[in-house]
Design a protein around this motif. Structure first.
Motif, short mmCIF file in Angstrom:
data_model
loop_
_atom_site.label_atom_id
_atom_site.label_comp_id
_atom_site.label_asym_id
_atom_site.label_seq_id
_atom_site.Cartn_x
_atom_site.Cartn_y
_atom_site.Cartn_z
N PHE A 25 109.52 130.77 54.74
CA PHE A 25 110.16 131.46 55.88
C PHE A 25 111.66 131.45 55.62
O PHE A 25 112.15 130.70 54.77
N THR A 66 104.07 130.51 49.87
CA THR A 66 103.96 131.25 51.13
C THR A 66 103.27 130.42 52.20
O THR A 66 102.98 130.91 53.28
N ASP A 67 102.99 129.17 51.88
CA ASP A 67 102.34 128.30 52.86
C ASP A 67 103.31 127.21 53.34
O ASP A 67 103.93 127.34 54.38
N TYR A 79 103.60 122.63 58.66
CA TYR A 79 103.65 124.00 58.15
C TYR A 79 102.28 124.44 57.66
O TYR A 79 101.83 125.56 57.91
N HIS A 80 101.61 123.55 56.95
CA HIS A 80 100.30 123.93 56.41
C HIS A 80 99.30 124.19 57.53
O HIS A 80 98.50 125.12 57.47
N THR A 90 99.69 127.64 58.91
CA THR A 90 99.05 128.63 58.04
C THR A 90 97.54 128.63 58.28
O THR A 90 96.93 129.67 58.48
N VAL A 123 104.70 141.85 56.32
CA VAL A 123 104.68 141.75 54.86
C VAL A 123 104.64 140.29 54.36
O VAL A 123 103.76 139.94 53.58
N PRO A 124 105.55 139.40 54.83
CA PRO A 124 105.47 138.01 54.34
C PRO A 124 104.17 137.32 54.75
O PRO A 124 103.66 136.48 53.99
N ALA A 173 101.45 138.22 52.52
CA ALA A 173 101.58 137.45 51.28
C ALA A 173 100.94 136.08 51.44
O ALA A 173 100.30 135.57 50.52
N THR A 174 101.10 135.47 52.61
CA THR A 174 100.46 134.18 52.89
C THR A 174 98.94 134.31 52.81
O THR A 174 98.26 133.47 52.21
N ARG A 198 97.32 136.63 51.16
CA ARG A 198 97.02 136.94 49.77
C ARG A 198 96.93 135.67 48.93
O ARG A 198 95.99 135.49 48.15
N ASP A 199 97.90 134.76 49.11
CA ASP A 199 97.97 133.58 48.26
C ASP A 199 96.87 132.57 48.55
O ASP A 199 96.70 131.60 47.81
N ALA A 235 105.38 133.26 59.53
CA ALA A 235 106.70 132.84 59.02
C ALA A 235 107.65 132.54 60.18
O ALA A 235 108.41 131.58 60.13
N LYS A 250 106.83 129.19 61.78
CA LYS A 250 107.31 128.07 60.95
C LYS A 250 108.82 127.92 61.10
O LYS A 250 109.35 126.82 61.10
N HIS A 251 109.46 129.06 61.22
CA HIS A 251 110.92 129.05 61.35
C HIS A 251 111.38 128.34 62.63
O HIS A 251 112.43 127.70 62.64
#
Lengths: 174, 468
Positions: free
Chosen positions: A41, A139-140, B19-20, B23, B183-184, B187-188, B190-191, B439, B442-443
């Motif tokens: 982030f 990204t995690d 954070y995890h 997600t 978009v971000p 990506a999360t 996707r990964d 994101a 998390k921020h």
């Protein structure tokens, strides 16, 4: 796809953005050139710590907006004054107040579309673009500093990562 | 992070999240097989949508005569529904743009879903003026382009054309804003994925890497988009209100319309966000991210905008009397006590009386009451548009052409069908994308997480002492 030149990078992963910020600051103090920093982030304070210049994207937005405003206003002027003069409700051909809403909307439209498209182009992003990533956990919950091995000696980088509290150190070609 | 957090702020993320864990919680709904509730909901939504499509085809096949509009009342349910959906579509941009500029951190829990809702609501709204044109295959005539018909240009002095520009711009900017935020997060997703799923999400994520420079530009883009979307959202309903205000119909020709329409739009938009979020948080188990604090904040906005709308109604009545203009006076007398009195009192009760319950803190924090009132508010806002449109037209200057109007089954079918469209798209959205901006959550974790602020924070007492 975007990166034609392959590079060898060594990177360290951190668990917390505060560890990352401290590490970035100490890398700058030690004059170690950072290839890039990857975070899950936007981390505030990272840009000045890395010495990144402010993005000029908003200037592009202003220019696009101006183009939009001129397109709309001059376009309507040309249509109603020159190409097809008509009287609506006894108003003059060049009825400026009535042009304001469309001029405003077109300003916003051009600025938004122009800025967003510029954003993806300068980032090297777009539908179908595959950019190599260093680690799936970036990204995690992992915060990553990467050095190009051409710029920073691998042993020095490894020592740096150990000293600054990185939880993992890896190398990769991207 | 040593950000300054007011101690009176309640935590925005509960459950001691890492954070995890964030997600995990927010991506997992897109990774699991659909639940039974989702499948049933989707089948119902698609069926309703199918019926709506049938009614639209029927209208185009038979012609506008399939509706009960007449020469006197030439705008009915169609334009009522259009204004209603557009109004609902205002909350998303308000939450994501205006609240971003005001640094309201609670927006983070609901902005993604509210923006999605905005886009879907605007799509529903789009349908009505296009079908109402009658010959939909000529709808492109509204666009200004050099043509072989003269060239014949649209009338740039007409609020109806301003609407075309306002709504298409609003739709485009909302989509860009929403997608850039996604978009971000794609990506999360996707990964965490493998195989084909990874390929699909890589396309959706535009090859996002999370580079610091990209984040910097991303924030710059978000801030500027928020800055220009703020006057945009206000302009859209202003221009919609011009459709009425610039005409010379008593009851429409009023200068109060722009602010009154904007307040009403935010009012109904927040009500719809609440209706959806209360269901979503329950079904996707997002209680830790959409807390009672979020619901209370939105109820405060509802109370404020509902009261503004109420004041606008009373101002209108006062000005009609004070103007001394008999046609205006008659229009308002007829609104309240004429053949459509029930819709006027429905509107007054739902929009002015019902939000007043939210003066009481415990009622603002009551989920059942909030859910019920959020639906009441949207019924009221539908009544408002119907009152403005149909009752003003029903009694025009010439008593011999006075008329009444009730919708045909086709009109009702199209309206119901837009709910099908709305919920079909929303249900697809909750399956495909994270409903909460990962994101951004998390921020704000370190300034809004309950392990950092509020009662559960370990250093809570220590901080109080050191500050005193």
């Amino acid at each position: 796809m975007a990166n034609i030149k392959e590079r060898e990078v060594i990177y360290g992963l951190y668990n917390d953005e505060e560890d990352l910020l401290r590490a970035v600051k100490s890398a700058r103090q030690d004059h170690m050139e950072i290839y890039d920093v990857f975070t899950p982030f936007p981390v505030h304070g990272l840009d000045p710590a890395m010495g990144l210049e402010e993005s000029r994207l908003h200037i592009a937005g202003f220019i696009f907006g101006t183009i939009g405003a001129l397109t709309a206003f001059l376009g309507m002027t040309w249509v109603f004054v020159k190409d097809w003069p008509n009287i609506f409700g006894g108003k003059p051909y060049w009825s400026v107040p009535a042009f304001i809403p469309i001029t405003f909307e077109m300003t916003v439209l051009f600025a938004a579309v122009g800025m967003t498209v510029s954003f993806y182009i300068i980032n090297g992003q777009g539908p179908g673009v595959v950019n190599k990533t260093l680690d799936d956990r970036i990204t995690d919950d992992k915060f990553c500093i990467a050095f190009d091995k051409a710029d920073v000696d691998a042993d020095r980088a490894e020592a740096f990562f150990k000293n600054t509290g990185a939880v993992e150190i890896n190398s990769k070609t991207i | 992070m040593s950000a300054v957090v007011s101690r009176i702020r309640e935590p925005l993320i509960t459950g001691n999240k890492t954070y995890h864990q964030i997600t995990e919680d927010l991506v997992s709904p897109t990774e699991k097989t659909p639940t039974k509730e989702w499948v049933i909901g989707f089948i119902i939504a698609v069926s309703v949508l199918t019926f709506g499509v049938f009614c639209i085809i029927w209208t185009i096949w038979v012609g506008i005569g399939a509706w009960h509009l007449n020469r006197t009342i030439n705008w009915g349910w169609d334009i009522t529904n259009f204004v209603w959906w557009i109004g609902i579509g205002h909350a998303g941009t308000l939450i994501s743009a205006i609240l971003l500029l005001f640094r309201q951190k609670w927006r983070t829990g609901v902005n993604r879903a509210a923006e999605a809702m905005t886009i879907f609501a605007v799509l529903c709204a789009f349908l009505f003026p296009i079908i109402h044109m009658g010959r939909v295959w000529l709808a492109f005539f509204i666009m200004p382009y050099p043509n072989t018909r003269g060239p014949l240009w649209p009338n740039f002095n007409s609020p109806l054309l301003w609407d075309v520009f306002a709504i298409s711009t609003y739709f485009t900017v909302s989509v860009l804003f929403w997608y850039t935020g996604l978009v971000p997060d794609f990506a999360t997703v996707r990964d965490r994925a493998k195989g084909l799923r990874r390929k699909i999400y890589n396309v959706l994520s535009f090859g996002w890497t999370g580079s610091a420079k990209h984040w910097q530009r991303w924030e710059s883009l978000s801030l500027v988009l928020a800055g220009i979307a703020t006057p945009l959202v206000l302009s859209v309903h202003t221009i919609v209100s011009f459709d009425f205000a610039t005409s010379v119909i008593p009851g429409w020709h009023t200068t109060i319309f722009p602010p009154y329409f904007v307040a009403g739009a935010i009012f109904s938009g927040f009500a719809m966000v609440l209706t959806l979020m209360i269901i979503t948080r329950k079904l996707l188990h997002l209680e830790d991210y959409i807390t009672i604090e979020h619901i209370e904040s939105m109820n405060k906005v509802i109370l404020l905008t509902g009261t503004m709308v109420g004041i606008a109604y009373l101002t209108e009545l006062f000005i009609a009397w004070y103007s001394g203009y008999v046609y205006e006076q008659f229009a308002f007398f007829n609104r309240a006590l004429g053949p459509y009195w029930w819709s006027y009192f429905g509107m007054m009760f739902c929009n002015v009386v019902s939000p007043q319950f939210f003066w009481k803190k415990s009622w603002r924090r009551n989920i059942t009451l909030t859910f019920f009132l959020s639906i009441v508010v949207n019924i009221g806002m539908w009544f408002e548009r119907f009152v403005i449109i149909a009752t003003s037209l029903a009694r025009d200057y010439l008593p011999s052409s006075w008329s009444l109007y009730s919708p045909s089954w086709v009109e009702i079918g199209i309206y119901v069908g837009t709910f099908g469209l709305f919920f079909t798209l929303y249900l697809i959205f909750v399956r495909v994308a994270p409903v909460i901006a990962i994101a951004e959550i998390k921020h704000i974790l370190k300034t809004g997480g309950d392990q950092y602020v509020g009662e559960n924070a370990p250093h809570h007492h220590h901080h109080s002492e050191s500050h005193s």
